[in-house]
Design a protein around this motif. Sequence first.
Motif, PDB file in Angstrom:
ATOM      1  N   ALA A   1       9.382  11.958   1.599  1.00 20.99           N
ATOM      2  CA  ALA A   1       9.556  10.803   0.711  1.00 20.99           C
ATOM      3  C   ALA A   1       8.504   9.739   1.000  1.00 20.99           C
ATOM      4  N   ILE A   2       8.199   9.544   2.287  1.00 19.96           N
ATOM      5  CA  ILE A   2       7.173   8.556   2.662  1.00 19.96           C
ATOM      6  C   ILE A   2       5.815   8.954   2.109  1.00 19.96           C
ATOM      7  N   ILE A   3       5.467  10.230   2.262  1.00 18.52           N
ATOM      8  CA  ILE A   3       4.169  10.715   1.771  1.00 18.52           C
ATOM      9  C   ILE A   3       4.101  10.608   0.247  1.00 18.52           C
ATOM     10  N   ARG A   4       5.182  10.989  -0.412  1.00  7.19           N
ATOM     11  CA  ARG A   4       5.192  10.949  -1.874  1.00  7.19           C
ATOM     12  C   ARG A   4       5.045   9.514  -2.391  1.00  7.19           C
ATOM     13  N   GLU A   5       5.754   8.570  -1.782  1.00  3.19           N
ATOM     14  CA  GLU A   5       5.646   7.176  -2.218  1.00  3.19           C
ATOM     15  C   GLU A   5       4.268   6.594  -1.915  1.00  3.19           C
ATOM     16  N   SER A   6       3.680   7.003  -0.807  1.00  2.00           N
ATOM     17  CA  SER A   6       2.335   6.523  -0.467  1.00  2.00           C
ATOM     18  C   SER A   6       1.305   7.008  -1.496  1.00  2.00           C
ATOM     19  N   LEU A   7       1.425   8.294  -1.872  1.00  3.75           N
ATOM     20  CA  LEU A   7       0.515   8.818  -2.886  1.00  3.75           C
ATOM     21  C   LEU A   7       0.728   8.134  -4.240  1.00  3.75           C
ATOM     22  N   LEU A   8       1.979   7.835  -4.559  1.00  3.19           N
ATOM     23  CA  LEU A   8       2.276   7.155  -5.814  1.00  3.19           C
ATOM     24  C   LEU A   8       1.671   5.750  -5.830  1.00  3.19           C
ATOM     25  N   ILE A   9       1.801   5.044  -4.714  1.00  2.00           N
ATOM     26  CA  ILE A   9       1.199   3.703  -4.625  1.00  2.00           C
ATOM     27  C   ILE A   9      -0.324   3.784  -4.759  1.00  2.00           C
ATOM     28  N   GLY A  10      -0.913   4.784  -4.078  1.00  2.00           N
ATOM     29  CA  GLY A  10      -2.356   4.956  -4.178  1.00  2.00           C
ATOM     30  C   GLY A  10      -2.800   5.242  -5.598  1.00  2.00           C
ATOM     31  N   GLY A  11      -2.014   6.020  -6.317  1.00  2.00           N
ATOM     32  CA  GLY A  11      -2.336   6.313  -7.709  1.00  2.00           C
ATOM     33  C   GLY A  11      -2.302   5.071  -8.583  1.00  2.00           C
ATOM     34  N   TRP A  12      -1.297   4.221  -8.373  1.00  2.00           N
ATOM     35  CA  TRP A  12      -1.226   2.990  -9.164  1.00  2.00           C
ATOM     36  C   TRP A  12      -2.297   1.991  -8.759  1.00  2.00           C
ATOM     37  N   VAL A  13      -2.697   1.984  -7.504  1.00  2.00           N
ATOM     38  CA  VAL A  13      -3.815   1.130  -7.082  1.00  2.00           C
ATOM     39  C   VAL A  13      -5.097   1.523  -7.805  1.00  2.00           C
ATOM     40  N   ALA A  14      -5.284   2.829  -8.025  1.00  2.00           N
ATOM     41  CA  ALA A  14      -6.462   3.294  -8.750  1.00  2.00           C
ATOM     42  C   ALA A  14      -6.468   2.807 -10.193  1.00  2.00           C
ATOM     43  N   MET A  15      -5.300   2.471 -10.735  1.00  2.00           N
ATOM     44  CA  MET A  15      -5.201   1.978 -12.098  1.00  2.00           C
ATOM     45  C   MET A  15      -5.423   0.458 -12.177  1.00  2.00           C
ATOM     46  N   TRP A  16      -5.568  -0.194 -11.037  1.00  2.00           N
ATOM     47  CA  TRP A  16      -5.679  -1.659 -11.038  1.00  2.00           C
ATOM     48  C   TRP A  16      -6.927  -2.147 -11.755  1.00  2.00           C
ATOM     49  N   ARG A  17      -8.073  -1.515 -11.483  1.00  2.00           N
ATOM     50  CA  ARG A  17      -9.325  -1.984 -12.074  1.00  2.00           C
ATOM     51  C   ARG A  17      -9.335  -1.873 -13.595  1.00  2.00           C
ATOM     52  N   PRO A  18      -9.018  -0.720 -14.192  1.00  2.00           N
ATOM     53  CA  PRO A  18      -9.015  -0.674 -15.661  1.00  2.00           C
ATOM     54  C   PRO A  18      -7.981  -1.618 -16.292  1.00  2.00           C
ATOM     55  N   MET A  19      -6.843  -1.797 -15.625  1.00  2.45           N
ATOM     56  CA  MET A  19      -5.851  -2.731 -16.156  1.00  2.45           C
ATOM     57  C   MET A  19      -6.386  -4.159 -16.116  1.00  2.45           C
ATOM     58  N   GLU A  20      -7.106  -4.519 -15.065  1.00  2.00           N
ATOM     59  CA  GLU A  20      -7.696  -5.849 -14.969  1.00  2.00           C
ATOM     60  C   GLU A  20      -8.722  -6.067 -16.074  1.00  2.00           C
ATOM     61  N   ILE A  21      -9.537  -5.048 -16.345  1.00  2.00           N
ATOM     62  CA  ILE A  21     -10.565  -5.172 -17.388  1.00  2.00           C
ATOM     63  C   ILE A  21      -9.939  -5.367 -18.756  1.00  2.00           C
ATOM     64  N   PHE A  22      -8.984  -4.499 -19.118  1.00  2.00           N
ATOM     65  CA  PHE A  22      -8.438  -4.524 -20.472  1.00  2.00           C
ATOM     66  C   PHE A  22      -7.403  -5.629 -20.689  1.00  2.00           C
ATOM     67  N   LEU A  23      -6.859  -6.182 -19.605  1.00  2.56           N
ATOM     68  CA  LEU A  23      -5.882  -7.256 -19.757  1.00  2.56           C
ATOM     69  C   LEU A  23      -6.486  -8.650 -19.591  1.00  2.56           C
ATOM     70  N   TYR A  24      -7.516  -8.796 -18.726  1.00  2.23           N
ATOM     71  CA  TYR A  24      -7.961 -10.134 -18.360  1.00  2.23           C
ATOM     72  C   TYR A  24      -9.467 -10.374 -18.488  1.00  2.23           C
ATOM     73  N   ASP A  25     -10.297  -9.411 -18.124  1.00  3.06           N
ATOM     74  CA  ASP A  25     -11.725  -9.689 -17.958  1.00  3.06           C
ATOM     75  C   ASP A  25     -12.493  -9.839 -19.269  1.00  3.06           C
ATOM     76  N   TRP A  26     -12.044  -9.202 -20.346  1.00  3.64           N
ATOM     77  CA  TRP A  26     -12.872  -9.132 -21.555  1.00  3.64           C
ATOM     78  C   TRP A  26     -12.810 -10.392 -22.397  1.00  3.64           C
TER      79      TRP A  26
END
Length: 228
Positions: A141-166
């Motif tokens: 469960a710890i490994i699975r949640e860590s990978l899930l968090i890492g996956g959502w962290v990878a989505m941070w940059r595109p979300m920042e661009i399309f929500l705020y930067d443009w």
Amino acid sequence: MAAEQKASGDSIPPDCERIEVHVAELRQLFNAIDPSPFREKDLDPNAEEFIVSWAREAAKDAPLALLVYLDRPAGIPEEGAILRDAIQEFFRHRSEMSRRRLHQLFRIGRTSLLIGIAFLAISLLVGNIIQKALQGRGLSAIIRESLLIGGWVAMWRPMEIFLYDWWPIRAEARLYDRLGVMPVRIAYMRDAASETWRWDWPAVKAAALPPRPAEGPGAGKVPQTVQG
């Protein structure tokens, strides 16, 4: 005589938000180290910041106009048109650069989004595989949640661009669009006959100028025109 002219350039409609600048010479509005022709010359950074800051404070739907108070008599009749063309060209170029930045940002955002989605999908897949392999142990469960968090962290940059930067860049481009079409008028603060305009950019080419009077006590005086 040109010196009797009190103003030159465009007429300013009464509904315009007037940006007022006071300078001793027109050349003070432009970057002294820029060797470009006057139509392509950059504004002085301080002058640009002042004009843009004033425009940002104006109402978004108000047309803009630039009124330059000039501490010398008038020069050639085309001074106002020359200044208007140079300033409008500068801000049109700024608008084009802002839109290029926006297009580049969206390209980066699309690429980042594809990478982020792929990484998130892989993280979820690997997490599920590990959870099944470890048969529901606490570590899985710890490994699975860590990978899930890492996956959502990878989505941070595109979300920042399309929500705020443009949108700040698009707002900047629209502001430059308004500045790129604003009328420009010169108001001359002195009306005595004088040849001082001859040493001011962009009235005449430097090669056509007579030597400038030396500085010092009693120097720098320009003979007055005698009319008979």
